[in-house]
Design a protein around this motif. Structure first.
Motif, PDB file in Angstrom:
ATOM      1  N   GLU A 193     -42.897  15.087  -5.666  1.00  0.00           N
ATOM      2  CA  GLU A 193     -42.500  15.592  -4.353  1.00  0.00           C
ATOM      3  C   GLU A 193     -41.186  14.960  -3.904  1.00  0.00           C
ATOM      4  O   GLU A 193     -40.782  13.894  -4.381  1.00  0.00           O
ATOM      5  CB  GLU A 193     -43.584  15.285  -3.318  1.00  0.00           C
ATOM      6  N   ALA A 194     -40.534  15.630  -2.958  1.00  0.00           N
ATOM      7  CA  ALA A 194     -39.310  15.080  -2.374  1.00  0.00           C
ATOM      8  C   ALA A 194     -39.641  13.836  -1.558  1.00  0.00           C
ATOM      9  O   ALA A 194     -40.762  13.679  -1.039  1.00  0.00           O
ATOM     10  CB  ALA A 194     -38.645  16.129  -1.484  1.00  0.00           C
ATOM     11  N   LEU A 195     -38.652  12.944  -1.451  1.00  0.00           N
ATOM     12  CA  LEU A 195     -38.828  11.764  -0.605  1.00  0.00           C
ATOM     13  C   LEU A 195     -38.755  12.173   0.862  1.00  0.00           C
ATOM     14  O   LEU A 195     -38.054  13.114   1.219  1.00  0.00           O
ATOM     15  CB  LEU A 195     -37.731  10.738  -0.910  1.00  0.00           C
ATOM     16  N   LYS A 196     -39.483  11.447   1.706  1.00  0.00           N
ATOM     17  CA  LYS A 196     -39.485  11.705   3.144  1.00  0.00           C
ATOM     18  C   LYS A 196     -38.884  10.511   3.875  1.00  0.00           C
ATOM     19  O   LYS A 196     -39.179   9.355   3.547  1.00  0.00           O
ATOM     20  CB  LYS A 196     -40.905  11.970   3.647  1.00  0.00           C
ATOM     21  N   ILE A 197     -38.039  10.792   4.857  1.00  0.00           N
ATOM     22  CA  ILE A 197     -37.458   9.729   5.668  1.00  0.00           C
ATOM     23  C   ILE A 197     -38.440   9.412   6.788  1.00  0.00           C
ATOM     24  O   ILE A 197     -38.777  10.273   7.605  1.00  0.00           O
ATOM     25  CB  ILE A 197     -36.094  10.143   6.245  1.00  0.00           C
ATOM     26  N   GLU A 198     -38.919   8.168   6.810  1.00  0.00           N
ATOM     27  CA  GLU A 198     -39.975   7.766   7.734  1.00  0.00           C
ATOM     28  C   GLU A 198     -39.567   6.514   8.508  1.00  0.00           C
ATOM     29  O   GLU A 198     -38.726   5.728   8.043  1.00  0.00           O
ATOM     30  CB  GLU A 198     -41.266   7.460   6.959  1.00  0.00           C
ATOM     31  N   SER A 199     -40.199   6.316   9.660  1.00  0.00           N
ATOM     32  CA  SER A 199     -40.089   5.062  10.400  1.00  0.00           C
ATOM     33  C   SER A 199     -41.289   4.197  10.036  1.00  0.00           C
ATOM     34  O   SER A 199     -42.446   4.619  10.216  1.00  0.00           O
ATOM     35  CB  SER A 199     -40.070   5.323  11.909  1.00  0.00           C
ATOM     36  N   LEU A 200     -41.030   3.009   9.513  1.00  0.00           N
ATOM     37  CA  LEU A 200     -42.088   2.134   9.021  1.00  0.00           C
ATOM     38  C   LEU A 200     -42.055   0.797   9.739  1.00  0.00           C
ATOM     39  O   LEU A 200     -41.007   0.352  10.207  1.00  0.00           O
ATOM     40  CB  LEU A 200     -41.923   1.889   7.520  1.00  0.00           C
ATOM     41  N   GLU A 201     -43.213   0.154   9.789  1.00  0.00           N
ATOM     42  CA  GLU A 201     -43.276  -1.223  10.268  1.00  0.00           C
ATOM     43  C   GLU A 201     -42.952  -2.158   9.101  1.00  0.00           C
ATOM     44  O   GLU A 201     -43.407  -1.942   7.978  1.00  0.00           O
ATOM     45  CB  GLU A 201     -44.669  -1.532  10.794  1.00  0.00           C
ATOM     46  N   LEU A 202     -42.177  -3.185   9.372  1.00  0.00           N
ATOM     47  CA  LEU A 202     -41.814  -4.181   8.366  1.00  0.00           C
ATOM     48  C   LEU A 202     -42.365  -5.529   8.816  1.00  0.00           C
ATOM     49  O   LEU A 202     -42.075  -5.990   9.925  1.00  0.00           O
ATOM     50  CB  LEU A 202     -40.291  -4.259   8.228  1.00  0.00           C
ATOM     51  N   ARG A 203     -43.184  -6.143   7.959  1.00  0.00           N
ATOM     52  CA  ARG A 203     -43.785  -7.423   8.357  1.00  0.00           C
ATOM     53  C   ARG A 203     -42.760  -8.555   8.287  1.00  0.00           C
ATOM     54  O   ARG A 203     -41.703  -8.441   7.662  1.00  0.00           O
ATOM     55  CB  ARG A 203     -44.986  -7.742   7.481  1.00  0.00           C
ATOM     56  N   ALA A 204     -43.108  -9.668   8.910  1.00  0.00           N
ATOM     57  CA  ALA A 204     -42.263 -10.861   8.896  1.00  0.00           C
ATOM     58  C   ALA A 204     -42.267 -11.477   7.500  1.00  0.00           C
ATOM     59  O   ALA A 204     -43.221 -11.300   6.731  1.00  0.00           O
ATOM     60  CB  ALA A 204     -42.767 -11.871   9.922  1.00  0.00           C
ATOM     61  N   PRO A 205     -41.232 -12.220   7.142  1.00  0.00           N
ATOM     62  CA  PRO A 205     -41.170 -12.817   5.801  1.00  0.00           C
ATOM     63  C   PRO A 205     -42.138 -13.985   5.647  1.00  0.00           C
ATOM     64  O   PRO A 205     -42.395 -14.734   6.592  1.00  0.00           O
ATOM     65  CB  PRO A 205     -39.717 -13.290   5.697  1.00  0.00           C
ATOM     66  N   ASN A 206     -42.662 -14.140   4.440  1.00  0.00           N
ATOM     67  CA  ASN A 206     -43.422 -15.334   4.080  1.00  0.00           C
ATOM     68  C   ASN A 206     -42.449 -16.497   3.896  1.00  0.00           C
ATOM     69  O   ASN A 206     -41.224 -16.299   3.876  1.00  0.00           O
ATOM     70  CB  ASN A 206     -44.209 -15.087   2.787  1.00  0.00           C
ATOM     71  N   PRO A 207     -42.954 -17.724   3.735  1.00  0.00           N
ATOM     72  CA  PRO A 207     -42.053 -18.873   3.620  1.00  0.00           C
ATOM     73  C   PRO A 207     -41.034 -18.771   2.486  1.00  0.00           C
ATOM     74  O   PRO A 207     -39.943 -19.338   2.588  1.00  0.00           O
ATOM     75  CB  PRO A 207     -43.011 -20.049   3.394  1.00  0.00           C
ATOM     76  N   ASP A 208     -41.374 -18.061   1.386  1.00  0.00           N
ATOM     77  CA  ASP A 208     -40.448 -17.971   0.252  1.00  0.00           C
ATOM     78  C   ASP A 208     -39.669 -16.660   0.239  1.00  0.00           C
ATOM     79  O   ASP A 208     -39.077 -16.305  -0.786  1.00  0.00           O
ATOM     80  CB  ASP A 208     -41.209 -18.131  -1.066  1.00  0.00           C
ATOM     81  N   GLU A 209     -39.635 -15.940   1.366  1.00  0.00           N
ATOM     82  CA  GLU A 209     -39.003 -14.629   1.428  1.00  0.00           C
ATOM     83  C   GLU A 209     -37.854 -14.601   2.426  1.00  0.00           C
ATOM     84  O   GLU A 209     -37.709 -15.510   3.271  1.00  0.00           O
ATOM     85  CB  GLU A 209     -40.031 -13.558   1.807  1.00  0.00           C
ATOM     86  N   VAL A 210     -37.051 -13.533   2.331  1.00  0.00           N
ATOM     87  CA  VAL A 210     -35.970 -13.304   3.290  1.00  0.00           C
ATOM     88  C   VAL A 210     -35.988 -11.845   3.721  1.00  0.00           C
ATOM     89  O   VAL A 210     -36.454 -10.965   2.985  1.00  0.00           O
ATOM     90  CB  VAL A 210     -34.581 -13.643   2.686  1.00  0.00           C
ATOM     91  N   VAL A 211     -35.490 -11.600   4.920  1.00  0.00           N
ATOM     92  CA  VAL A 211     -35.272 -10.236   5.399  1.00  0.00           C
ATOM     93  C   VAL A 211     -33.809  -9.897   5.169  1.00  0.00           C
ATOM     94  O   VAL A 211     -32.914 -10.683   5.516  1.00  0.00           O
ATOM     95  CB  VAL A 211     -35.603 -10.109   6.901  1.00  0.00           C
ATOM     96  N   VAL A 212     -33.564  -8.738   4.562  1.00  0.00           N
ATOM     97  CA  VAL A 212     -32.201  -8.313   4.256  1.00  0.00           C
ATOM     98  C   VAL A 212     -31.932  -6.970   4.924  1.00  0.00           C
ATOM     99  O   VAL A 212     -32.727  -6.031   4.792  1.00  0.00           O
ATOM    100  CB  VAL A 212     -31.973  -8.196   2.740  1.00  0.00           C
ATOM    101  N   LYS A 213     -30.818  -6.907   5.654  1.00  0.00           N
ATOM    102  CA  LYS A 213     -30.338  -5.637   6.192  1.00  0.00           C
ATOM    103  C   LYS A 213     -29.442  -5.005   5.136  1.00  0.00           C
ATOM    104  O   LYS A 213     -28.408  -5.563   4.770  1.00  0.00           O
ATOM    105  CB  LYS A 213     -29.555  -5.858   7.485  1.00  0.00           C
ATOM    106  N   LEU A 214     -29.841  -3.842   4.635  1.00  0.00           N
ATOM    107  CA  LEU A 214     -29.106  -3.201   3.546  1.00  0.00           C
ATOM    108  C   LEU A 214     -27.769  -2.668   4.035  1.00  0.00           C
ATOM    109  O   LEU A 214     -27.677  -2.060   5.105  1.00  0.00           O
ATOM    110  CB  LEU A 214     -29.920  -2.064   2.943  1.00  0.00           C
ATOM    111  N   GLY A 215     -26.736  -2.886   3.210  1.00  0.00           N
ATOM    112  CA  GLY A 215     -25.437  -2.281   3.465  1.00  0.00           C
ATOM    113  C   GLY A 215     -25.219  -1.062   2.596  1.00  0.00           C
ATOM    114  O   GLY A 215     -24.590  -0.090   3.006  1.00  0.00           O
ATOM    115  N   ALA A 216     -25.772  -1.112   1.366  1.00  0.00           N
ATOM    116  CA  ALA A 216     -25.592  -0.004   0.422  1.00  0.00           C
ATOM    117  C   ALA A 216     -26.660  -0.088  -0.654  1.00  0.00           C
ATOM    118  O   ALA A 216     -27.200  -1.164  -0.945  1.00  0.00           O
ATOM    119  CB  ALA A 216     -24.203  -0.047  -0.217  1.00  0.00           C
ATOM    120  N   SER A 217     -26.955   1.077  -1.245  1.00  0.00           N
ATOM    121  CA  SER A 217     -27.905   1.142  -2.353  1.00  0.00           C
ATOM    122  C   SER A 217     -27.466   2.209  -3.336  1.00  0.00           C
ATOM    123  O   SER A 217     -27.168   3.345  -2.938  1.00  0.00           O
ATOM    124  CB  SER A 217     -29.326   1.464  -1.856  1.00  0.00           C
ATOM    125  N   GLY A 218     -27.413   1.857  -4.606  1.00  0.00           N
ATOM    126  CA  GLY A 218     -27.192   2.868  -5.625  1.00  0.00           C
ATOM    127  C   GLY A 218     -28.437   3.717  -5.802  1.00  0.00           C
ATOM    128  O   GLY A 218     -29.562   3.265  -5.545  1.00  0.00           O
TER     129      GLY A 218
END
Length: 362
Positions: free
Chosen positions: A12-37
């Motif tokens: 199926e085609a991809l759908k653009i959705e609004s999702l909840e994003l959880r907070a990072p765990n101690p070994d994780e980071v949140v990244v705001k994407l600038g670009a994606s191939g």
């Protein structure tokens, strides 16, 4: 809430959705994407050729800016520019200790499962492709999956190093270890194949033969360093390759499509003692046939290459520096810059062979 392109069902085609994003765990980071191939592996997931079960946010070739850092992450801070890597490493397993971090046990498990779930919608958990999910405007990744880059490196080119460039260049440099004067054939001149070609050129290969069915892709292959071109529609590709190499065949044949019959063609293009480097990913359960006697009596071999056998902390800065010194082509890889909402059109372009890379710019 974050906007993301979600695959709910294979085919199926991809759908653009609004999702909840959880907070990072101690070994994780949140990244705001600038670009994606938009990589062929994303399309392979949609087509059920790679086992990332939906619902899943696709995308694994991203670059962006760190927004939040878990308390155990010491090498990054808010505001750092990073490229995301779908190869993580635990640093403790047999493969990490042996110096093959790209084969890490934890990485393989995380890659196939998407790692810990970070997205949800209406109580439904949604995974992230390869632990990355770069088709989302923001994502959570492990700290060791975010590689710091210079702030002046354009994100719409840096993102390509996160998969296609590393996979292709690394296959030539790290997996094959092409030497000056070696001869090379590259079966498949799409985004990754072009990077195998420029990787072989960086290594000093004397002859680099681009093989494809598309005249457009073959012409682009010359820009990246191909010395000779073979169109498979013009006859038997191994015969054409031998005619270009005094009847010998090549030292290395790279298969960058993932089609078993093409892997066999690559094998038949080798000189004695040559190696096929299999970069493409065949469908689940697909088998490859090669003449058994040639393996032993002619010392021909098949070798896999995962992510260009890369050590990301070592190789990522090298490739970025090569680009900044104008020795690595990234600008020429970008066929289109698109909005995230056009991702399905980018998939269609990729299937038609109309692009080297479409890049989503957030």
């Amino acid at each position: 809430m974050v906007k993301a392109a979600v695959l709910y069902n294979f085919g199926e085609a991809l759908k653009i959705e609004s999702l909840e994003l959880r907070a990072p765990n101690p070994d994780e980071v949140v990244v705001k994407l600038g670009a994606s191939g938009v990589c062929h592996s994303d399309l392979s997931v949609q087509q059920a050729k790679l086992p990332f079960p939906p619902p899943v946010v696709l995308g694994h070739e991203g670059a962006g800016v760190v927004e939040e850092v878990g308390k155990d992450v010491k090498h990054l801070k808010s505001g750092d520019h990073v490229v995301l890597s779908w190869v993580e490493n635990c640093g403790r397993c047999h493969y990490c200790i042996a110096g093959h971090a790209h084969l890490c046990d934890a990485m393989m498990a995380s890659m196939m499962s998407g790692g810990e779930l970070v997205f949800q919608k209406d109580g439904v958990q949604i995974s992230r492709m390869a632990g990355v999910a770069s088709f989302a405007e923001r994502t959570v990744v492990r700290g060791n999956a975010a590689i710091k880059i210079p702030d002046d490196m354009p994100l719409d080119r840096a993102c390509l190093v996160g998969c296609g460039v590393m996979t292709g260049v690394g296959a030539a440099v790290n997996t094959a270890k092409v030497q000056p004067g070696d001869t090379v054939a590259v079966f498949g001149c799409g985004g990754v194949g072009l990077n195998v070609i420029q990787g072989a050129a960086l290594c000093g290969a004397s002859r680099i033969i681009g093989v494809d069915l598309s005249p457009t892709k073959l012409e682009l292959a010359k820009t990246f360093g191909a010395t000779d071109l073979v169109n498979g529609k013009d006859g038997n590709a191994p015969d054409q390759i031998r005619s270009l190499t005094n009847g010998l065949g090549v030292d290395f044949a790279f298969e960058v499509i993932g089609i078993p019959s093409v892997i066999t063609e690559a094998f038949m293009s080798l000189k004695r003692g040559g190696k096929v480097i299999v970069v493409g990913v065949p469908a689940i359960g697909a088998m490859v046939e090669v003449p058994g006697q040639m393996i032993s009596l002619e010392e021909k071999s098949l070798v896999g290459s995962l992510y260009g056998s890369a050590n990301m902390k070592r190789d990522m800065p090298r490739l970025i520096e090569l680009y900044q010194r104008k020795r690595l082509k990234l600008d020429e890889l970008v066929s289109k810059r698109i909005k995230r909402d056009a991702v399905n059109e980018a998939f269609a372009d990729m299937e038609k062979g109309a692009v080297a890379r479409s890049v989503i710019v957030f």
